[in-house]
Design a protein around this motif. Sequence first.
Motif, PDB file in Angstrom:
ATOM      1  N   VAL A 158     -37.882  17.607  26.441  1.00  0.00           N
ATOM      2  CA  VAL A 158     -37.710  19.013  26.074  1.00  0.00           C
ATOM      3  C   VAL A 158     -38.889  19.510  25.239  1.00  0.00           C
ATOM      4  CG1 VAL A 158     -36.356  20.554  24.594  1.00  0.00           C
ATOM      5  CG2 VAL A 158     -35.191  19.037  26.200  1.00  0.00           C
ATOM      6  N   SER A 159     -39.321  18.689  24.304  1.00  0.00           N
ATOM      7  CA  SER A 159     -40.294  19.143  23.298  1.00  0.00           C
ATOM      8  C   SER A 159     -41.740  18.744  23.585  1.00  0.00           C
ATOM      9  CB  SER A 159     -39.902  18.579  21.930  1.00  0.00           C
ATOM     10  OG  SER A 159     -40.021  17.151  21.934  1.00  0.00           O
ATOM     11  N   GLY A 160     -41.918  17.673  24.347  1.00  0.00           N
ATOM     12  CA  GLY A 160     -43.269  17.156  24.552  1.00  0.00           C
ATOM     13  C   GLY A 160     -43.788  16.365  23.373  1.00  0.00           C
ATOM     14  N   LYS A 161     -42.934  16.141  22.376  1.00  0.00           N
ATOM     15  CA  LYS A 161     -43.348  15.393  21.183  1.00  0.00           C
ATOM     16  C   LYS A 161     -43.216  13.880  21.439  1.00  0.00           C
ATOM     17  CE  LYS A 161     -44.191  19.150  19.004  1.00  0.00           C
ATOM     18  NZ  LYS A 161     -43.359  19.730  17.952  1.00  0.00           N
ATOM     19  N   PRO A 162     -44.019  13.059  20.744  1.00  0.00           N
ATOM     20  CA  PRO A 162     -43.976  11.608  20.972  1.00  0.00           C
ATOM     21  C   PRO A 162     -42.670  10.973  20.496  1.00  0.00           C
ATOM     22  CG  PRO A 162     -45.460  12.134  19.164  1.00  0.00           C
ATOM     23  CD  PRO A 162     -45.068  13.442  19.775  1.00  0.00           C
ATOM     24  N   LEU A 163     -42.299   9.887  21.165  1.00  0.00           N
ATOM     25  CA  LEU A 163     -41.054   9.179  20.884  1.00  0.00           C
ATOM     26  C   LEU A 163     -41.322   7.786  20.334  1.00  0.00           C
ATOM     27  CD1 LEU A 163     -37.968   8.635  21.137  1.00  0.00           C
ATOM     28  CD2 LEU A 163     -38.382   8.019  23.538  1.00  0.00           C
ATOM     29  N   CYS A 164     -40.768   7.527  19.152  1.00  0.00           N
ATOM     30  CA  CYS A 164     -40.745   6.173  18.595  1.00  0.00           C
ATOM     31  C   CYS A 164     -39.317   5.644  18.722  1.00  0.00           C
ATOM     32  CB  CYS A 164     -41.140   6.178  17.115  1.00  0.00           C
ATOM     33  SG  CYS A 164     -42.809   6.763  16.787  1.00  0.00           S
ATOM     34  N   ILE A 165     -39.168   4.451  19.255  1.00  0.00           N
ATOM     35  CA  ILE A 165     -37.838   3.856  19.260  1.00  0.00           C
ATOM     36  C   ILE A 165     -37.830   2.655  18.328  1.00  0.00           C
ATOM     37  CG2 ILE A 165     -37.341   4.653  21.604  1.00  0.00           C
ATOM     38  CD1 ILE A 165     -37.635   1.681  22.478  1.00  0.00           C
ATOM     39  N   HIS A 166     -36.686   2.407  17.731  1.00  0.00           N
ATOM     40  CA  HIS A 166     -36.526   1.313  16.774  1.00  0.00           C
ATOM     41  C   HIS A 166     -35.565   0.291  17.382  1.00  0.00           C
ATOM     42  CE1 HIS A 166     -37.500   0.796  12.340  1.00  0.00           C
ATOM     43  NE2 HIS A 166     -36.941  -0.345  12.681  1.00  0.00           N
ATOM     44  N   VAL A 167     -36.074  -0.877  17.704  1.00  0.00           N
ATOM     45  CA  VAL A 167     -35.260  -1.923  18.328  1.00  0.00           C
ATOM     46  C   VAL A 167     -34.664  -2.797  17.227  1.00  0.00           C
ATOM     47  CG1 VAL A 167     -35.202  -3.773  20.033  1.00  0.00           C
ATOM     48  CG2 VAL A 167     -36.827  -1.878  20.301  1.00  0.00           C
ATOM     49  N   HIS A 168     -33.394  -2.545  16.926  1.00  0.00           N
ATOM     50  CA  HIS A 168     -32.694  -3.348  15.916  1.00  0.00           C
ATOM     51  C   HIS A 168     -32.097  -4.609  16.525  1.00  0.00           C
ATOM     52  CE1 HIS A 168     -32.909  -0.260  12.719  1.00  0.00           C
ATOM     53  NE2 HIS A 168     -32.877   0.589  13.731  1.00  0.00           N
ATOM     54  N   ALA A 169     -31.863  -4.571  17.831  1.00  0.00           N
ATOM     55  CA  ALA A 169     -31.358  -5.731  18.574  1.00  0.00           C
ATOM     56  C   ALA A 169     -31.526  -5.423  20.053  1.00  0.00           C
ATOM     57  CB  ALA A 169     -29.894  -6.008  18.251  1.00  0.00           C
ATOM     58  N   THR A 170     -31.504  -6.458  20.873  1.00  0.00           N
ATOM     59  CA  THR A 170     -31.488  -6.269  22.319  1.00  0.00           C
ATOM     60  C   THR A 170     -30.244  -6.962  22.867  1.00  0.00           C
ATOM     61  OG1 THR A 170     -32.642  -8.321  22.916  1.00  0.00           O
ATOM     62  CG2 THR A 170     -34.012  -6.413  22.326  1.00  0.00           C
ATOM     63  N   ASP A 171     -29.925  -6.653  24.109  1.00  0.00           N
ATOM     64  CA  ASP A 171     -28.750  -7.280  24.706  1.00  0.00           C
ATOM     65  C   ASP A 171     -28.953  -8.773  24.916  1.00  0.00           C
ATOM     66  OD1 ASP A 171     -26.109  -6.381  25.389  1.00  0.00           O
ATOM     67  OD2 ASP A 171     -26.505  -7.069  27.439  1.00  0.00           O
ATOM     68  N   PHE A 172     -30.211  -9.231  24.912  1.00  0.00           N
ATOM     69  CA  PHE A 172     -30.467 -10.674  24.977  1.00  0.00           C
ATOM     70  C   PHE A 172     -29.952 -11.362  23.715  1.00  0.00           C
ATOM     71  CE2 PHE A 172     -33.262  -9.347  28.340  1.00  0.00           C
ATOM     72  CZ  PHE A 172     -33.282 -10.432  29.210  1.00  0.00           C
ATOM     73  N   ASP A 173     -30.034 -10.676  22.583  1.00  0.00           N
ATOM     74  CA  ASP A 173     -29.515 -11.230  21.323  1.00  0.00           C
ATOM     75  C   ASP A 173     -27.997 -11.249  21.323  1.00  0.00           C
ATOM     76  OD1 ASP A 173     -32.153 -11.356  19.987  1.00  0.00           O
ATOM     77  OD2 ASP A 173     -32.037  -9.183  20.108  1.00  0.00           O
ATOM     78  N   ARG A 174     -27.407 -10.161  21.786  1.00  0.00           N
ATOM     79  CA  ARG A 174     -25.956 -10.024  21.710  1.00  0.00           C
ATOM     80  C   ARG A 174     -25.217 -10.909  22.707  1.00  0.00           C
ATOM     81  NH1 ARG A 174     -27.800  -4.571  20.801  1.00  0.00           N
ATOM     82  NH2 ARG A 174     -27.963  -4.259  23.058  1.00  0.00           N
ATOM     83  N   SER A 175     -25.893 -11.278  23.797  1.00  0.00           N
ATOM     84  CA  SER A 175     -25.171 -11.934  24.895  1.00  0.00           C
ATOM     85  C   SER A 175     -25.629 -13.358  25.190  1.00  0.00           C
ATOM     86  CB  SER A 175     -25.329 -11.099  26.168  1.00  0.00           C
ATOM     87  OG  SER A 175     -26.696 -11.087  26.566  1.00  0.00           O
ATOM     88  N   ARG A 176     -26.549 -13.884  24.384  1.00  0.00           N
ATOM     89  CA  ARG A 176     -27.141 -15.199  24.656  1.00  0.00           C
ATOM     90  C   ARG A 176     -27.745 -15.242  26.058  1.00  0.00           C
ATOM     91  NH1 ARG A 176     -23.350 -20.116  22.211  1.00  0.00           N
ATOM     92  NH2 ARG A 176     -23.092 -19.263  20.134  1.00  0.00           N
TER      93      ARG A 176
END
Length: 422
Positions: free
Chosen positions: A158-176
Amino acid sequence: MKVLMFGWEYPPHVFGGLATANFGITEGLHAQGDMEITLCLPKPWGDEDRSAANIIAMNAVPVAWRDVDYEYVKNRVGNVMDPELYYKLRDHIYADFNYMHLNDLGGIDFAGGYPSNLHEEINNYSIITGVVARQQEFDIIHAHDWLTYPAGIHAKRVSGKPLCIHVHATDFDRSRGKVNPTVYSIEKDGMDNADCIMCVSELTRQTVINQYHQDPRKCFTVHNAVYPLRQELQDIPRPDHTDKEKVVTFLGRLTMQKGPEYFVEAANMVLHRTRNVRFCMAGSGDMMDAMIYLAAERGIADRFHFPGFMRGKQVYECLKDSDVYVMPSVSEPFGISPLEAMQCGTPTIISKQSGCAEILDNCIKVDYWDIHALADAIYSICHNESLFRYLQEEGKREVDQITWEKVGLWIRELYERTLGMR
């Protein structure tokens, strides 16, 4: 700099570690004095600390026009959001969403937390983001964890502004490793669309690079931190267990990611050497019944306590009442609870498979599966007063230097790099 931030939980309504990290990051950024943060939450309650961020209640954002007067809006949402903002947002409705199940304000309600229809709520949150991103002014977008990645992507488009995402966990961590393909798809889509990926540990960064096939040049390690204890928490007395029964604590979700069975098995080995120790397994999760049965099978149920889920002051009372804190996680992206335990002066044992092991020195580290080493470490701390004192004093001194203000400065630098790249 203005940041549009997307989060899913925020203190004092804590469902997991995400709330604590979101609060710490927000406070760390705010401490710099010239950062303006707008934080979007699905269902705020009105009692959140708003000193560091302007909170937008996503359940009070209209996605369909409703002709409602000011007093009515004030009575409905005044405790969670400025009523004036409701009308400003209403001017930026971008499609006809009347086919959806809407409330009397033309908004979408949320259950809060992690309900059974979580994927539906994630999608609804993303729809609402379209209105927010059209109305708000911001320089950069920051989305916390997979729950808000679709919202971050929508805001970017919508905005054209840059996106930073913060990875606190991945599904590899949650599911072994037994990943949910739907969750994996959402996570990868977020990473593919992100201009900057912040990972809570190098362990998580390598997972993002290798399992999600991301460019290492846009992936950065941003370790978590801990906030100084409030005075009321500092004032919680620490019992003296000298020549008394020792207390060893596990505090976290009782799920396979956290390795609770290794704690029980190590406890069994310790109790074959001494009966002068009690074990506390605080938390809730899908493995709780199994752990109660396992303790009974090993014949140690009389030395085990299962107080259930704890929050707020209860957590710190529990930690201060403990002689040893154990986090035997199988795969822990970071793990803030060991820092909180060390803050309370509680000697700590963590698995080498946890992200916080990258920055902590004054604790004992073992492989999660090595119950012999874990049992030896527990026994040693409980029966060696000098080791207990050393880990207590040096651990607290170390953790007191790991602050959210330092994390905030690093995140700001990543914002500036990302904006500069564009």
